[in-house]
Design a protein around this motif. Structure first.
Motif, mmCIF file in Angstrom:
data_model
loop_
_atom_site.group_PDB
_atom_site.id
_atom_site.type_symbol
_atom_site.label_atom_id
_atom_site.label_comp_id
_atom_site.label_asym_id
_atom_site.label_seq_id
_atom_site.Cartn_x
_atom_site.Cartn_y
_atom_site.Cartn_z
ATOM 1 N N VAL A 65 0.867 -1.171 0.000
ATOM 2 C CA VAL A 65 0.000 0.000 0.000
ATOM 3 C C VAL A 65 0.903 1.221 0.000
ATOM 4 N N GLY A 66 0.638 2.170 -0.874
ATOM 5 C CA GLY A 66 1.476 3.357 -0.861
ATOM 6 C C GLY A 66 1.179 4.251 -2.041
ATOM 7 N N GLU A 67 1.902 5.206 -2.174
ATOM 8 C CA GLU A 67 3.093 5.618 -1.471
ATOM 9 C C GLU A 67 2.706 6.670 -0.446
ATOM 10 N N PHE A 68 3.231 6.509 0.773
ATOM 11 C CA PHE A 68 2.927 7.404 1.885
ATOM 12 C C PHE A 68 3.955 8.515 1.956
ATOM 13 N N PHE A 69 3.487 9.714 2.280
ATOM 14 C CA PHE A 69 4.343 10.882 2.492
ATOM 15 C C PHE A 69 4.020 11.469 3.862
ATOM 16 N N LYS A 72 7.701 9.625 10.079
ATOM 17 C CA LYS A 72 8.014 8.252 10.482
ATOM 18 C C LYS A 72 7.256 7.819 11.728
ATOM 19 N N ASP A 73 7.068 8.717 12.675
ATOM 20 C CA ASP A 73 6.341 8.358 13.897
ATOM 21 C C ASP A 73 4.878 8.060 13.593
ATOM 22 N N GLU A 74 4.295 8.843 12.681
ATOM 23 C CA GLU A 74 2.899 8.615 12.309
ATOM 24 C C GLU A 74 2.727 7.283 11.584
ATOM 25 N N ILE A 75 3.648 6.970 10.690
ATOM 26 C CA ILE A 75 3.517 5.721 9.941
ATOM 27 C C ILE A 75 3.709 4.521 10.861
ATOM 28 N N LYS A 76 4.588 4.650 11.864
ATOM 29 C CA LYS A 76 4.777 3.545 12.808
ATOM 30 C C LYS A 76 3.501 3.271 13.595
ATOM 31 N N SER A 77 2.840 4.318 14.060
ATOM 32 C CA SER A 77 1.614 4.122 14.828
ATOM 33 C C SER A 77 0.485 3.604 13.940
ATOM 34 N N LEU A 78 0.398 4.106 12.695
ATOM 35 C CA LEU A 78 -0.618 3.629 11.757
ATOM 36 C C LEU A 78 -0.385 2.163 11.403
ATOM 37 N N LEU A 79 0.846 1.805 11.125
ATOM 38 C CA LEU A 79 1.179 0.422 10.787
ATOM 39 C C LEU A 79 0.906 -0.507 11.961
ATOM 40 N N LYS A 80 1.231 -0.061 13.156
ATOM 41 C CA LYS A 80 0.996 -0.885 14.344
ATOM 42 C C LYS A 80 -0.492 -1.165 14.536
ATOM 43 N N SER A 81 -1.326 -0.135 14.360
ATOM 44 C CA SER A 81 -2.767 -0.340 14.529
ATOM 45 C C SER A 81 -3.344 -1.239 13.434
ATOM 46 N N GLY A 90 3.829 -7.082 9.143
ATOM 47 C CA GLY A 90 4.054 -6.122 8.077
ATOM 48 C C GLY A 90 5.211 -5.213 8.420
ATOM 49 N N THR A 91 5.589 -4.396 7.442
ATOM 50 C CA THR A 91 6.682 -3.456 7.628
ATOM 51 C C THR A 91 6.455 -2.241 6.734
ATOM 52 N N PHE A 92 7.322 -1.254 6.882
ATOM 53 C CA PHE A 92 7.259 -0.039 6.075
ATOM 54 C C PHE A 92 8.621 0.174 5.439
ATOM 55 N N LYS A 93 8.678 0.151 4.095
ATOM 56 C CA LYS A 93 9.942 0.332 3.380
ATOM 57 C C LYS A 93 9.748 1.287 2.212
ATOM 58 N N ASP A 94 10.623 2.266 2.121
ATOM 59 C CA ASP A 94 10.670 3.188 0.980
ATOM 60 C C ASP A 94 9.327 3.816 0.642
ATOM 61 N N GLY A 95 8.559 4.189 1.648
ATOM 62 C CA GLY A 95 7.288 4.860 1.420
ATOM 63 C C GLY A 95 6.119 3.911 1.198
#
Length: 120
Positions: A65-69, A72-81, A90-95
Motif C-alpha cells: 500500500v502506498g506511497e505514503f508521504f 516516520k512516527d505517524e507511519i509507525k503508529s498507523l502500521l501498528k494499529s 508487516g513493515t514499512f519500506k521506501d514509502g
C-alpha cells in the motif's frame, strides 16, 4: 575478430572511468548518490492517493500500500494499529506499507477511516 585488427579501446564521452565524486557535506554520500535533495514532502491523509499492489515473496502473497508521504512516527503508529487489527505482520519500506497476505479489501476501509484516499 580477424587476426591483426586493432581493438578500439577509446571511451568516448564516458571518461576514463577514474573520476571520483566529491562527498555531500550533509549525508556523506557521493554527489551522484546523494539523497539530501530528494526529501519527500509531508502530506495530510486527505492529500494522499494510495494504490494497492500484490506481489509474491518466497511464494507467499504480500500486499503493498502506498506511497505514503508522512512522518516516520505517524507511519509507525498507523502500521501498528493496522497490523493489530489484521492479526498479521508487516513493515514499512521506501514509502510503501508491506503487509503479509492478500489484505487489500480489509485494509482499504481501515485507511479510509483514518482519512486516506485511493486512486480508482
Amino acid at each position: 575478430m580477424a587476426r591483426g585488427t586493432k581493438l578500439d579501446l577509446s571511451f568516448g564521452s564516458f571518461g576514463n572511468g577514474w573520476e571520483v565524486d566529491d562527498l555531500c557535506p550533509k549525508c556523506g554520500e557521493n554527489r551522484s548518490e546523494c539523497i539530501c535533495n530528494n526529501e519527500k514532502k509531508i502530506l495530510t491523509p486527505a492529500e494522499h492517493r494510495l494504490v494497492f499492489k500484490r506481489e509474491k515473496r518466497r511464494g507467499k502473497p504480500v500486499t503493498l500500500v502506498g506511497e505514503f508521504f508522512i512522518d516516520k512516527d505517524e507511519i509507525k503508529s498507523l502500521l501498528k494499529s493496522i497490523k493489530k487489527s489484521l492479526g498479521s505482520g508487516g513493515t514499512f519500506k521506501d514509502g510503501w506499507m508491506e503487509l503479509q497476505g492478500e489484505k487489500a479489501d480489509v485494509v482499504r476501509p481501515l485507511l479510509q477511516n483514518a482519512g486516506y484516499r485511493f486512486k480508482k
